[in-house]
Design a protein around this motif. Sequence first.
Motif, PDB file in Angstrom:
ATOM      1  N   ALA A  81      16.110 -28.153-129.304  1.00  0.00           N
ATOM      2  CA  ALA A  81      15.400 -29.097-128.251  1.00  0.00           C
ATOM      3  C   ALA A  81      14.211 -29.594-128.909  1.00  0.00           C
ATOM      4  CB  ALA A  81      15.171 -28.214-127.110  1.00  0.00           C
ATOM      5  N   VAL A  82      14.056 -30.763-128.489  1.00  0.00           N
ATOM      6  CA  VAL A  82      12.794 -31.523-129.175  1.00  0.00           C
ATOM      7  C   VAL A  82      12.200 -32.267-127.844  1.00  0.00           C
ATOM      8  CG1 VAL A  82      14.064 -33.264-130.270  1.00  0.00           C
ATOM      9  CG2 VAL A  82      11.717 -32.723-131.095  1.00  0.00           C
ATOM     10  N   THR A  83      10.913 -32.707-127.977  1.00  0.00           N
ATOM     11  CA  THR A  83      10.290 -33.719-126.976  1.00  0.00           C
ATOM     12  C   THR A  83      10.130 -35.019-127.784  1.00  0.00           C
ATOM     13  OG1 THR A  83       9.551 -32.205-125.611  1.00  0.00           O
ATOM     14  CG2 THR A  83       8.738 -34.413-125.527  1.00  0.00           C
ATOM     15  N   LEU A  84      10.823 -36.116-127.558  1.00  0.00           N
ATOM     16  CA  LEU A  84      10.504 -37.336-128.544  1.00  0.00           C
ATOM     17  C   LEU A  84       9.908 -38.497-127.547  1.00  0.00           C
ATOM     18  CD1 LEU A  84      13.738 -37.415-130.357  1.00  0.00           C
ATOM     19  CD2 LEU A  84      11.667 -36.768-131.143  1.00  0.00           C
ATOM     20  N   SER A  85       9.026 -39.357-128.189  1.00  0.00           N
ATOM     21  CA  SER A  85       8.406 -40.664-127.422  1.00  0.00           C
ATOM     22  C   SER A  85       9.339 -41.534-127.372  1.00  0.00           C
ATOM     23  CB  SER A  85       7.316 -40.764-128.126  1.00  0.00           C
ATOM     24  OG  SER A  85       6.079 -39.637-127.603  1.00  0.00           O
ATOM     25  N   PHE A  86       9.691 -42.210-126.202  1.00  0.00           N
ATOM     26  CA  PHE A  86      10.355 -43.484-125.946  1.00  0.00           C
ATOM     27  C   PHE A  86       9.532 -44.357-125.527  1.00  0.00           C
ATOM     28  CE2 PHE A  86      13.463 -39.813-126.187  1.00  0.00           C
ATOM     29  CZ  PHE A  86      14.439 -40.647-126.997  1.00  0.00           C
ATOM     30  N   GLY A  87       8.884 -45.272-126.433  1.00  0.00           N
ATOM     31  CA  GLY A  87       7.875 -46.050-125.699  1.00  0.00           C
ATOM     32  C   GLY A  87       6.556 -45.186-125.656  1.00  0.00           C
TER      33      GLY A  87
END
Length: 158
Positions: A81-87
């Motif tokens: 699991a990972v938190t990524l930025s989309f914009g």
Amino acid sequence: MSRGIDYGNLMHRAMRGLINDVLLDVAERGLPGEHHFFITFDTQHPDVELADWLSDRYPGEMTVVVQHRFDDLDVTPDGFAVTLSFGEAPERLYIPYDSIRTFVDPSVEFGLRFETHEDEEDDEDDPTPPDDGPGSHDGDDGPRQDAEVVRLDAFRKT
């Protein structure tokens, strides 16, 4: 009937283990040097977790980049699991290893591609790989996948 050695499944498990080991190291120590990953995965895999708007936007497969802007990398034996930025919007994703189609680290020209047997059968008739990935499969285990090295030309900056 004699029992054979299933090299495809053995290679599959070994390559998934390699990805797991790399991601465990990154979770513990961060990305070293110029290393970064392009990870393409099947968004329709039953265990993938991502926001509805992302699965609507990417109904077959999606490529994420783990490089500068990622947080909370949590690695398990079955996926990560990972938190990524989309914009500017952070989104949490869970990607099981069995959903991964390609794993590439262009900084060292390393890449893996996982193909299903259906893809290989299609390749016999048509040498062009399918754009949408594997179709639906019946059976408890889903599509069987083998690992192979992927060409990095598709990820090079021109």
